[in-house]
Design an enzyme around this catalytic site. Structure first.
Site, PDB file in Angstrom:
ATOM      1  CG  ASP A 239      70.048  -0.813  16.841  1.00  0.00           C
ATOM      2  OD1 ASP A 239      68.958  -0.738  17.457  1.00  0.00           O
ATOM      3  OD2 ASP A 239      71.364  -1.011  17.196  1.00  0.00           O
TER       4      ASP A 239
ATOM      5  CG  ASP B  39      75.125  -2.132  17.790  1.00  0.00           C
ATOM      6  OD1 ASP B  39      73.831  -2.269  17.491  1.00  0.00           O
ATOM      7  OD2 ASP B  39      75.481  -1.313  18.671  1.00  0.00           O
TER       8      ASP B  39
END
Length: 209
Positions: A10, A175
């Site tokens: 990410d 996350d």
């Protein structure tokens, strides 16, 4: 981690450091308090989500923000700068860890819910060590280009089909809990770093006996 052949990162909160308070403060300075309340580091809401989904243009998002906040004089450029204040930088140490992975034969990818305005800032941040963003990754998969948002199964399926990666041999680092859960359900090995965590030890262990 010996069997891992690919790593999918990410961007925001994993490779790119974020400052949600700075971003909200920038919108409040523009008189856009209602917009400031929509800023979320994990799951985009309202018109921001539509932009990251590729359903509306950046200008259309700005128009909706101006309508919501009743601030017709605020320019697209000012909104772009305020939203860019969400992003504080990519540590050079992380870039070099990705380079080390690639030297060991590990393929690296990005899968990010993102938008064209933020990507201008992010691509510039990836030049801090004298390279460009594409030098660090085999492919960069962005929600607004794919017209899908994490944690949908479809966005993962599209990435798998395009890259040829095998989920069971791929580490997915994100996350967002919903995103990690979705990847794990498809067979990916997953890791969810806490805000500000240095997970370099994890990257160093990949592909090693």
């Amino acid at each position: 981690m010996e069997t891992i052949e690919n790593v999918v990162f990410d961007l925001g909160g994993v490779l790119v450091d974020l400052d949600i308070d700075r971003c909200r403060a920038s919108f409040r300075r523009l008189g856009m308090d209602a917009v400031a309340e929509l800023i979320n580091p994990y799951y985009p809401a309202e018109m921001i989500g539509q932009l990251e989904h590729g359903l509306i243009s950046f200008h259309e998002m700005c128009n909706r923000m101006r309508q919501l906040a009743a601030t017709p004089a605020v320019t697209d450029e000012a909104i772009g700068r305020a939203y860019g204040d969400f992003l504080t930088g990519v540590p050079v140490a992380k870039m070099r860890q990705i380079e080390q992975l690639r030297r060991r034969g590990i393929r690296t990818y990005v899968l990010s819910n993102n938008n064209p305005s933020s990507m201008r800032f992010i691509r510039e941040m990836f030049t801090a060590d004298g390279k460009c963003m594409e030098d660090y990754f085999d492919r960069i998969y962005l929600s607004y280009e794919m017209r899908e948002l994490k944690p949908s199964e479809t966005i993962f399926r599209k990435m798998i089909a395009d890259s040829g990666m095998v989920p069971e041999r791929t580490l997915f680092i994100d996350d967002g809990q919903k995103n990690v859960d979705a990847a794990q359900a498809l067979g990916f090995t997953v890791y969810k770093p806490v805000p500000g965590e240095d997970f370099g030890h994890l990257l160093d262990s990949i592909g090693r006996p």
